[in-house]
Design a protein around this motif. Structure first.
Motif, PDB file in Angstrom:
ATOM      1  N   SER A  87       0.766  -1.203   0.232  1.00  0.00           N
ATOM      2  CA  SER A  87       0.024  -0.013  -0.087  1.00  0.00           C
ATOM      3  C   SER A  87       0.937   1.468  -0.086  1.00  0.00           C
ATOM      4  O   SER A  87       2.005   1.154   0.562  1.00  0.00           O
ATOM      5  N   ASP A  88       0.497   2.176  -0.566  1.00  0.00           N
ATOM      6  CA  ASP A  88       1.087   3.658  -0.627  1.00  0.00           C
ATOM      7  C   ASP A  88       1.285   4.080   0.767  1.00  0.00           C
ATOM      8  O   ASP A  88       1.976   5.449   0.901  1.00  0.00           O
ATOM      9  N   THR A  89       0.610   3.641   1.856  1.00  0.00           N
ATOM     10  CA  THR A  89       0.874   4.234   3.320  1.00  0.00           C
ATOM     11  C   THR A  89       2.029   3.884   4.307  1.00  0.00           C
ATOM     12  O   THR A  89       2.371   4.204   5.082  1.00  0.00           O
ATOM     13  N   SER A  90       2.759   2.814   3.283  1.00  0.00           N
ATOM     14  CA  SER A  90       3.681   2.278   4.255  1.00  0.00           C
ATOM     15  C   SER A  90       5.139   2.196   3.711  1.00  0.00           C
ATOM     16  O   SER A  90       6.123   2.292   4.179  1.00  0.00           O
ATOM     17  N   THR A  91       5.133   2.522   2.143  1.00  0.00           N
ATOM     18  CA  THR A  91       6.579   2.752   1.466  1.00  0.00           C
ATOM     19  C   THR A  91       6.734   4.113   1.271  1.00  0.00           C
ATOM     20  O   THR A  91       6.318   4.573  -0.079  1.00  0.00           O
ATOM     21  N   THR A  92       7.188   4.833   2.173  1.00  0.00           N
ATOM     22  CA  THR A  92       7.784   6.155   1.743  1.00  0.00           C
ATOM     23  C   THR A  92       9.141   6.362   1.152  1.00  0.00           C
ATOM     24  O   THR A  92       9.893   5.416   1.387  1.00  0.00           O
TER      25      THR A  92
END
Ligand code: ZN
Length: 288
Positions: A219-224
């Motif tokens: 998900s895009d909320t975990s891989t910054t």
């Protein structure tokens, strides 16, 4: 409900086995020349659809399970580990109490001799969680609190260390996820559960890792960008269900990962992914 609360209190009551070290001291392997031996670390990223299940054969002969997919995956995970020839699991880690991580865990715990169990000190009132706690209690096992600074194992060339959760409480259950780093010789593996940005940016330990088990199913909320800049992965594995309803993994996660590596594996496309290392080299095999 009352019984459930008592179980939680009992299970988390004794915490003696966990060794807490200040993070400043929590360095990975001491600097010295590592000589590869015949002993391999074998990391299995088991395809359980939309969920997580990671089994690790450690080079010292110990075994570790990190998460166990949804309830219906319990059977498959049990069979998978049995087929590898094991009757016991030395370390069981439930990263956080969501059903896609602990769903099959009660069944696995029932099926094997279990050493040490780690869970974050998060509370859930779900039936799945309650069932897991009851199974743990039934087998007379204790729960060790998983949090930043807990050293699971330290041997000459093998260190297993928790980097998160840093805080005691979070609004989002995902942020309780145990983030675990396994270093064997010159090679390290990072498992991040479903930890999101809030938790990941609190980590002060060394995040550098050769193999990244990508957080929260891509998900895009975990891989910054900031997180990946610290990890600098050479291999990435995403555990994700085919055509899942969350649209995991996100396109932005894939393109962020591609800045670091082309070695991106997905359980929806590749099936089970097996990564082995002698502490110097890394070898990847996939089911398809
Ligand atoms: Zn999840």
């Amino acid at each position: 409900m009352k019984k459930f609360l008592i179980i939680i209190l009992l299970l988390f009551g004794v915490n003696g086995c966990a060794i807490n070290v200040p993070e400043s001291q929590a360095n990975p392997i001491e600097e010295k020349e590592f000589v590869a031996s015949d002993e391999e670390l074998v990391a299995h990223f088991i395809d359980v659809g939309q969920g997580d299940a990671n089994f690790i054969e450690l080079p010292n002969g110990d075994t570790m399970l990190i998460d166990a997919g949804i309830a219906s995956s319990g059977d498959d995970i049990t069979k998978y580990i049995e087929d590898l020839g094991y009757t016991d699991i030395d370390y069981v880690i439930a990263t956080h109490p969501h059903a896609d991580h602990i769903g099959g865990m009660a069944e696995v715990i029932e099926s094997f001799d279990i050493g040490t169990v780690y869970m974050p000190k998060a509370v859930s009132t779900s039936k799945t969680y309650e069932n897991l706690l009851e199974t743990i209690a039934f087998k007379d096992l204790m729960i060790n609190t998983g949090k930043a600074g807990v050293e699971v194992l330290r041997e000459d060339d093998l260190v297993i260390l928790m980097l998160a959760p840093v805080q005691d409480s979070y609004a989002n259950l995902n942020n309780y996820s145990i983030v675990l780093k396994i270093t064997y010789g010159n090679i390290s593996f990072l498992y991040t559960g479903d930890a999101e940005e809030e938790s990941l940016e609190e980590i002060t330990g060394d995040l550098t890792a050769d193999v990244l088990k990508v957080g929260h199913h891509g998900s895009d909320t975990s891989t910054t960008d900031d997180f990946l800049g610290q990890v600098r992965p050479k291999y990435a594995v995403i555990s994700v269900g085919d055509k899942n309803s969350y649209s995991h993994p996100s396109k932005s996660t894939i393109s962020k990962l591609e800045k670091y590596t082309d070695n991106i594996y997905r359980t929806d496309l590749n099936g089970t992914v097996i990564i082995r290392s002698d502490g110097i080299n890394v070898d990847v095999k996939t089911e398809r």
